[in-house]
Write a protein that holds these residues in place. Sequence first.
Motif, short mmCIF file in Angstrom:
data_model
loop_
_atom_site.label_atom_id
_atom_site.label_comp_id
_atom_site.label_asym_id
_atom_site.label_seq_id
_atom_site.Cartn_x
_atom_site.Cartn_y
_atom_site.Cartn_z
N PRO A 170 20.46 2.45 -6.99
CA PRO A 170 20.81 2.18 -5.59
C PRO A 170 19.98 1.04 -4.99
CG PRO A 170 20.29 4.51 -5.98
CD PRO A 170 19.82 3.73 -7.16
N ALA A 171 20.28 0.73 -3.75
CA ALA A 171 19.48 -0.25 -3.02
C ALA A 171 18.12 0.35 -2.67
CB ALA A 171 20.22 -0.67 -1.74
N THR A 172 17.12 -0.52 -2.56
CA THR A 172 15.77 -0.08 -2.21
C THR A 172 15.69 0.29 -0.73
OG1 THR A 172 14.83 -1.52 -3.91
CG2 THR A 172 13.35 -0.80 -2.16
N THR A 173 14.97 1.37 -0.46
CA THR A 173 14.72 1.78 0.93
C THR A 173 13.21 1.94 1.14
OG1 THR A 173 14.77 4.17 0.53
CG2 THR A 173 16.89 3.07 0.86
N ASP A 174 12.84 2.21 2.38
CA ASP A 174 11.42 2.45 2.66
C ASP A 174 10.90 3.69 1.94
OD1 ASP A 174 11.18 0.22 4.23
OD2 ASP A 174 11.49 1.27 6.14
N ALA A 175 11.81 4.60 1.58
CA ALA A 175 11.36 5.79 0.85
C ALA A 175 10.72 5.42 -0.47
CB ALA A 175 12.54 6.73 0.63
N GLU A 176 11.27 4.41 -1.17
CA GLU A 176 10.67 3.98 -2.44
C GLU A 176 9.31 3.33 -2.20
OE1 GLU A 176 14.14 5.40 -3.06
OE2 GLU A 176 14.26 3.42 -2.09
N ARG A 177 9.19 2.54 -1.15
CA ARG A 177 7.91 1.90 -0.86
C ARG A 177 6.85 2.96 -0.56
NH1 ARG A 177 11.89 -1.19 1.80
NH2 ARG A 177 12.19 -3.21 0.79
N ALA A 178 7.27 4.01 0.15
CA ALA A 178 6.33 5.09 0.46
C ALA A 178 5.94 5.86 -0.79
CB ALA A 178 6.95 6.03 1.50
N THR A 179 6.91 6.10 -1.68
CA THR A 179 6.62 6.83 -2.92
C THR A 179 5.63 6.06 -3.78
OG1 THR A 179 8.78 7.92 -2.92
CG2 THR A 179 7.65 7.76 -5.03
N VAL A 180 5.84 4.75 -3.92
CA VAL A 180 4.91 3.92 -4.71
C VAL A 180 3.52 3.96 -4.09
CG1 VAL A 180 4.36 1.59 -5.46
CG2 VAL A 180 6.70 2.43 -5.66
N ALA A 181 3.44 3.80 -2.77
CA ALA A 181 2.13 3.80 -2.10
C ALA A 181 1.41 5.13 -2.31
CB ALA A 181 2.32 3.52 -0.62
N GLU A 182 2.17 6.22 -2.24
CA GLU A 182 1.56 7.54 -2.39
C GLU A 182 1.06 7.77 -3.80
OE1 GLU A 182 2.88 12.26 -1.91
OE2 GLU A 182 4.27 10.65 -1.36
N GLN A 183 1.84 7.35 -4.81
CA GLN A 183 1.45 7.62 -6.20
C GLN A 183 0.45 6.60 -6.75
OE1 GLN A 183 4.43 8.65 -9.06
NE2 GLN A 183 5.69 9.78 -7.60
N LEU A 184 0.55 5.35 -6.30
CA LEU A 184 -0.28 4.29 -6.88
C LEU A 184 -1.47 3.92 -6.01
CD1 LEU A 184 2.22 4.07 -8.74
CD2 LEU A 184 2.07 1.59 -8.52
N GLY A 185 -1.30 4.07 -4.69
CA GLY A 185 -2.36 3.62 -3.80
C GLY A 185 -2.33 2.13 -3.56
N TYR A 186 -1.24 1.47 -3.97
CA TYR A 186 -1.04 0.04 -3.73
C TYR A 186 0.31 -0.17 -3.06
CZ TYR A 186 -4.99 -1.04 -6.79
OH TYR A 186 -6.25 -1.14 -7.32
#
Length: 499
Positions: A240-256
């Motif tokens: 699918p298209a990228t949403t803010d949910a993916e950005r939040a998931t990456v930030a939560e799991q990676l810390g970047y």
Amino acid sequence: MSSATLPLPQQCLSREALPALRTHLLSPHWSEPRIGIVHLGIGNFHRAHQALYTEEAMLAAGGDWGICGVTLQGDVGKRDALMAQQGLYGVVERGPQGAQVTVVRALCEVLAMPADAPALFARLADPLVRIVSLTVTEKGYCRDPKTGDVDLDDPAVAHDLAHPRAPRTVPGILTAALRARRDAPNGQPFTVLSCDNLSHNGAALRQVVCSFARQLDTALADWIAVEVAFPSTMVDRIVPATTDAERATVAEQLGYRDDVPVPCEPFRQWVIEDRFPRGRPAWDAVGAQLVDDVTPFELAKLRMLNGTHSTLAYLSMLGGFATIDAAIADPAMRNLIHTLMTEEIAPTLSVPASFDLLGYRDALLARYANPALKHRCAQIAMDGSQKLPPRLLATIAARIEAGKPYRRLALAVAAWMTFLRAHADDGTRYEISDPLADRLTALAASAQGEPRALMDALLGVREVFDAGLAGHDAFRATLYDALRLLREKGARGAIAALQ
């Protein structure tokens, strides 16, 4: 406050951060490759599919197969975002058990056309580049649907023919790059690898490029036809298209912070015709199928997955389902799609004995029901004029030839026609995104909702319906019944009526 609205970390992904992200890498071991692949159309699908396979292949067997990704629509924002992260991005695989983030390293460079044209053509001239791959959607091929040749009426094609050294289109870029490779001292071409959902995509792209080249230089066209490999492929992964949910998931799991993550489902498939005269990554070592003939796999995917995806999308746009998982959760819709695949689509397919069609059907239904993916029906509904012929009309033609019924397939076509009115059954309006949008919506409006007028107007669009099918009496009668059903009962009522 939801995780999607929490502030994102200030520090973005970078190669210097990789040692701290070992658990999110395919392997902690990595040797930076030189660039061996140029990919035209660096969208979400490529980054969640071929780029991931390519990184895995390099980890399995080595090789310089780093990727130079190219945006073709002047999207310098995507280029800048990816290069700010040194080509890194997170693939967010969403399954019923949650989300898993993998940081991909195979993308080494990103260019944007036309701003980076000199850099792109320098890269394409580099003999280290042995594969040029594409995910540009069917409209990016500038293909005349009637002949399969390049569309000489396309203004962008006319521009490239008038300015062959400053091309903007896919056939223009490939022709210019292949001319440079032919004229180089070693005269070695690259392999051109289509990864788009287009029937016989390698052969189709070869015809487009050769017909374009022939307008400029017959000898060059002949050289391309003989010397350049255009293997066909079948690709599959819901992205699918990228949403803010993916950005939040990456930030939560990676810390970047990752400004350009890619969501996708766990499932993936890649079937490739094994014709690579100058070598290829070891894709077969990491799950891709290298075969002599892609056609059976391609048809199964086009008809079973893509055909039902389009059916779901158009009925959902009319009936008020926003996402595929919401649509397939409706019992009547699920039963319609299950029966459509079982009774109308699967019998048209001839597949190897090892291919379990009914198992494939069940896997597709499970993928559609994935509640974590939220694949928007509006995204799938785009470009219907180009998707309908391979996804639905070819299957209807096969059913007609076999003398078998196709009421559910006709309902899918009728749903597309009705969708062109640009509003749902409850009056909610939506945009029509299609290369023929202005013409199609004008034709739909001229019918004023009357089923026969709508059918007659749209069956005359030769880019979608060939004259034989458009004039077939039984097809017209079945399609009219479906249009009338949608008019009288709405999408949800029509679905219920076909149980």
